[in-house]
Write a protein that holds these residues in place. Structure first.
Motif, PDB file in Angstrom:
ATOM      1  N   ALA A 127     -65.597 -18.495   4.563  1.00 59.82           N
ATOM      2  CA  ALA A 127     -66.263 -17.286   5.075  1.00 59.82           C
ATOM      3  C   ALA A 127     -65.434 -16.046   4.771  1.00 59.82           C
ATOM      4  O   ALA A 127     -65.983 -14.983   4.425  1.00 59.82           O
ATOM      5  CB  ALA A 127     -66.494 -17.427   6.576  1.00 59.82           C
ATOM      6  N   ALA A 128     -64.117 -16.163   4.881  1.00 61.53           N
ATOM      7  CA  ALA A 128     -63.248 -15.024   4.569  1.00 61.53           C
ATOM      8  C   ALA A 128     -63.306 -14.687   3.081  1.00 61.53           C
ATOM      9  O   ALA A 128     -63.308 -13.502   2.706  1.00 61.53           O
ATOM     10  CB  ALA A 128     -61.813 -15.343   4.980  1.00 61.53           C
ATOM     11  N   TYR A 129     -63.363 -15.710   2.216  1.00 56.91           N
ATOM     12  CA  TYR A 129     -63.498 -15.468   0.782  1.00 56.91           C
ATOM     13  C   TYR A 129     -64.803 -14.740   0.471  1.00 56.91           C
ATOM     14  O   TYR A 129     -64.830 -13.778  -0.308  1.00 56.91           O
ATOM     15  CB  TYR A 129     -63.478 -16.790   0.007  1.00 56.91           C
ATOM     16  CG  TYR A 129     -62.106 -17.402  -0.152  1.00 56.91           C
ATOM     17  CD1 TYR A 129     -60.971 -16.608  -0.274  1.00 56.91           C
ATOM     18  CD2 TYR A 129     -61.944 -18.787  -0.208  1.00 56.91           C
ATOM     19  CE1 TYR A 129     -59.724 -17.172  -0.432  1.00 56.91           C
ATOM     20  CE2 TYR A 129     -60.695 -19.367  -0.369  1.00 56.91           C
ATOM     21  CZ  TYR A 129     -59.584 -18.546  -0.480  1.00 56.91           C
ATOM     22  OH  TYR A 129     -58.348 -19.107  -0.638  1.00 56.91           O
ATOM     23  N   ARG A 130     -65.890 -15.226   1.046  1.00 54.67           N
ATOM     24  CA  ARG A 130     -67.195 -14.597   0.778  1.00 54.67           C
ATOM     25  C   ARG A 130     -67.201 -13.138   1.193  1.00 54.67           C
ATOM     26  O   ARG A 130     -67.718 -12.272   0.467  1.00 54.67           O
ATOM     27  CB  ARG A 130     -68.309 -15.366   1.505  1.00 54.67           C
ATOM     28  CG  ARG A 130     -68.681 -16.687   0.874  1.00 54.67           C
ATOM     29  CD  ARG A 130     -69.977 -17.225   1.464  1.00 54.67           C
ATOM     30  NE  ARG A 130     -69.822 -17.554   2.879  1.00 54.67           N
ATOM     31  CZ  ARG A 130     -69.471 -18.753   3.328  1.00 54.67           C
ATOM     32  NH1 ARG A 130     -69.232 -19.742   2.470  1.00 54.67           N
ATOM     33  NH2 ARG A 130     -69.376 -18.984   4.623  1.00 54.67           N
ATOM     34  N   LEU A 131     -66.617 -12.842   2.348  1.00 52.14           N
ATOM     35  CA  LEU A 131     -66.592 -11.453   2.806  1.00 52.14           C
ATOM     36  C   LEU A 131     -65.691 -10.600   1.926  1.00 52.14           C
ATOM     37  O   LEU A 131     -66.066  -9.482   1.533  1.00 52.14           O
ATOM     38  CB  LEU A 131     -66.120 -11.396   4.252  1.00 52.14           C
ATOM     39  CG  LEU A 131     -66.002  -9.989   4.859  1.00 52.14           C
ATOM     40  CD1 LEU A 131     -67.336  -9.265   4.828  1.00 52.14           C
ATOM     41  CD2 LEU A 131     -65.469 -10.051   6.285  1.00 52.14           C
ATOM     42  N   SER A 132     -64.513 -11.095   1.589  1.00 54.32           N
ATOM     43  CA  SER A 132     -63.559 -10.300   0.814  1.00 54.32           C
ATOM     44  C   SER A 132     -64.098  -9.988  -0.579  1.00 54.32           C
ATOM     45  O   SER A 132     -64.130  -8.830  -1.008  1.00 54.32           O
ATOM     46  CB  SER A 132     -62.221 -11.041   0.706  1.00 54.32           C
ATOM     47  OG  SER A 132     -61.601 -11.147   1.971  1.00 54.32           O
ATOM     48  N   PHE A 133     -64.556 -11.016  -1.290  1.00 53.57           N
ATOM     49  CA  PHE A 133     -65.043 -10.797  -2.649  1.00 53.57           C
ATOM     50  C   PHE A 133     -66.397 -10.091  -2.646  1.00 53.57           C
ATOM     51  O   PHE A 133     -66.650  -9.225  -3.491  1.00 53.57           O
ATOM     52  CB  PHE A 133     -65.132 -12.124  -3.397  1.00 53.57           C
ATOM     53  CG  PHE A 133     -63.807 -12.683  -3.806  1.00 53.57           C
ATOM     54  CD1 PHE A 133     -63.116 -12.150  -4.882  1.00 53.57           C
ATOM     55  CD2 PHE A 133     -63.238 -13.723  -3.113  1.00 53.57           C
ATOM     56  CE1 PHE A 133     -61.885 -12.649  -5.263  1.00 53.57           C
ATOM     57  CE2 PHE A 133     -62.007 -14.243  -3.485  1.00 53.57           C
ATOM     58  CZ  PHE A 133     -61.329 -13.705  -4.560  1.00 53.57           C
TER      59      PHE A 133
END
Length: 279
Positions: free
Chosen positions: A58-64
């Motif tokens: 979830a953090a990857y999806r938000l960051s990228f």
């Protein structure tokens, strides 16, 4: 004779090249190598459990996702701002030009606090936006707003010199020949500035991926909702989970490198296409 002539053309080339590689290795290659070496201390099962957990994904999806969204917005409006600054003279132009560089000089934590104050439910902007059902602070949209703020100067300052070198007579000639403003933009202006525009997009995107200070306040840091990957890395470091932190950072590094490689390949292709059209 020829060898000595070549040496005189670039005096000290061997020494400067060696110093350049030494500095690059000291500042970039050794830290990156240490990051991956620390990650290799994990077994494959431990590594996969770390980087593929729902919270990390979830953090990857938000960051990228937010970084890509912010870079796209900055590409459009950065071109518009650069166009206005180059093509028009108006009162306060110098002030507007200076304000473009404000995100460079402003500490990111100050920017984050300011944006949170402005877009909170009782802030100057937030109170009116929430009346329309738009909530910015402590949402993914707030993350995108913060990343847009810190990325705008990269696009403007990359495109602005190209527009200054672009002769306005070319656009006037296209208009004289009957081209509409949209056709003039797509066939005259855009091909000339596209490589610089793509470079600005790349810089803004790369800057946004690793941004922490301006995002950590406005995001709200809610796991699985508004938690960014850099914050997750900081959390792992505070828990002394260095291998887990480097694993998350390593995946971000590899994905970022792959995306930037694709953008650079597109940029090289656009350069070659532009050169072929001008020959």
């Amino acid at each position: 004779m020829q060898a000595s002539a070549r040496r005189r053309v670039l005096p000290g080339f061997g020494l400067t090249l060696g110093l350049s590689w030494f500095y690059l290795g000291l500042i970039v290659l050794i830290p990156l190598s240490a990051l991956f070496l620390k990650t290799f201390s994990l077994t494959w099962e431990q590594f996969w459990a770390t980087v593929a957990s729902p919270r990390v994904l979830a953090a990857y999806r938000l960051s990228f996702g937010a970084a890509f969204f912010a870079a796209l917005v900055n590409t459009v409006f950065g071109l518009l701002v650069a166009w206005v600054l180059v093509r028009y003279r108006f009162p306060g132009r110098a002030l507007v030009d200076a304000l473009v560089d404000l995100p460079f000089a402003l500490p990111t934590a100050v920017a984050g606090l300011t944006l949170t104050t402005l877009y909170s439910h009782n802030g100057w902007y937030g109170r009116y936006l929430e009346a329309w059902g738009i909530k910015v602070a402590f949402t993914p949209l707030g993350v995108g707003v913060a990343l847009t703020f810190i990325g705008l100067p990269f696009v403007v300052r990359t495109v602005q010199p190209v527009l200054e070198e672009l002769d306005a007579d070319v656009e006037e000639a296209a208009a004289t020949l009957g081209a509409s403003p949209w056709r003039t933009f797509t066939h005259v202006l855009l091909p000339a500035v596209f490589p610089a525009l793509l470079s600005g997009f790349t810089l803004a995107f790369a800057r946004a991926i690793g941004e922490y200070g301006s995002v950590v306040f406005i995001s709200g840091n809610m796991p699985l909702k508004t938690e960014i990957a850099p914050l997750l890395i900081i959390t792992r470091l505070e828990q002394y989970d260095y291998a887990g932190a480097t694993a998350i950072a390593g995946v971000m590094l590899l994905v970022s490198f792959a995306l930037l490689l694709v953008v650079n390949l597109i940029q090289r292709w656009s350069h070659r296409r532009l050169e072929a059209r001008t020959e």
